[in-house]
Design an enzyme around this catalytic site. Structure first.
Site, mmCIF file in Angstrom:
data_model
loop_
_atom_site.group_PDB
_atom_site.id
_atom_site.type_symbol
_atom_site.label_atom_id
_atom_site.label_comp_id
_atom_site.label_asym_id
_atom_site.label_seq_id
_atom_site.Cartn_x
_atom_site.Cartn_y
_atom_site.Cartn_z
ATOM 1 N N ASN A 45 3.806 -14.543 33.187
ATOM 2 C CA ASN A 45 3.321 -15.368 34.302
ATOM 3 C C ASN A 45 3.616 -14.696 35.640
ATOM 4 O O ASN A 45 4.637 -14.035 35.826
ATOM 5 C CB ASN A 45 3.882 -16.791 34.240
ATOM 6 N N GLU A 58 -0.635 -16.338 29.514
ATOM 7 C CA GLU A 58 -1.808 -16.162 28.652
ATOM 8 C C GLU A 58 -2.957 -15.550 29.445
ATOM 9 O O GLU A 58 -3.776 -14.788 28.905
ATOM 10 C CB GLU A 58 -2.252 -17.507 28.074
HETATM 11 N N1 THU Z 1 3.060 -21.197 32.355
HETATM 12 C C1 THU Z 1 2.505 -20.209 31.614
HETATM 13 O O1 THU Z 1 2.663 -19.020 31.932
HETATM 14 N N2 THU Z 1 1.763 -20.554 30.531
HETATM 15 C C2 THU Z 1 1.561 -21.835 30.116
HETATM 16 O O2 THU Z 1 0.759 -22.076 29.219
HETATM 17 C C3 THU Z 1 2.361 -22.924 30.704
HETATM 18 C C4 THU Z 1 2.895 -22.609 32.073
HETATM 19 C C5 THU Z 1 3.846 -20.832 33.551
HETATM 20 C C6 THU Z 1 3.164 -21.146 34.842
HETATM 21 C C7 THU Z 1 4.345 -21.251 35.785
HETATM 22 O O3 THU Z 1 4.636 -19.936 36.269
HETATM 23 C C8 THU Z 1 5.478 -21.705 34.909
HETATM 24 O O4 THU Z 1 5.057 -21.535 33.570
HETATM 25 C C9 THU Z 1 5.877 -23.159 35.131
HETATM 26 O O5 THU Z 1 4.774 -23.992 35.030
#
Ligand code: THU
Length: 129
Positions: A45, A58
């Site tokens: 992320n 993702e």
């Molecule tokens: N996040 C993801 O990377 N994938 C997901 O499917 C759920 C949420 C990240 C986004 C943000 O940086 C952190 O998790 C908290 O929401």
């Protein structure tokens, strides 16, 4: 469910946690996928001071898929900071559906899931055919 090594895929996702840029949520996420040609793709992320612009793990994994030659995703693993699977958010379920379809294997405990179970009756490329 498959001879794909999901434990190995999860380890690749765990390795991505160290690359996360998540200074706002402090919630690192790592993702790894295997494509139909056998190659692996990864992502993490990437947050933004304008919170809504955050890229999920993702999302960057799908970018890696396309960037490195495309193809279909066969299986994915997404983990949170404690190294356990995290459920893909709604937007990411749609992203994964585009590149893997309902038969995509999603690493989960105690058993893997199919994406169909996470986004039933999905809207997708076939709706535009
Ligand atoms: N996040 C993801 O990377 N994938 C997901 O499917 C759920 C949420 C990240 C986004 C943000 O940086 C952190 O998790 C908290 O929401």
């Amino acid at each position: 469910m498959t001879d794909i090594d999901l434990a190995e895929l999860r380890q690749l996702a765990i390795a991505q946690l160290a690359q996360s840029y998540s200074p706002y949520s402090n919630f690192p996420v790592g993702a790894a996928g295997i494509a139909d040609d056998g190659r692996t793709v990864v992502g993490t992320n990437v947050e933004n001071a304008s919170y809504g612009l955050t890229l999920c793990a993702e999302c960057s994994m799908v970018s890696d898929l396309v960037r490195t030659g495309g193809g279909r995703l066969l299986a994915v693993s997404t983990v949170q900071g404690d190294e356990t699977p995290v459920a893909p958010c709604g937007r990411c379920r749609q992203l994964l559906f585009e590149h893997g379809g309902g038969g995509l294997i999603v690493d989960w405990d105690p058993e893997p899931l199919l994406l169909d179970a996470l986004i039933p009756e999905a809207f997708g490329p076939s709706n535009l055919a």
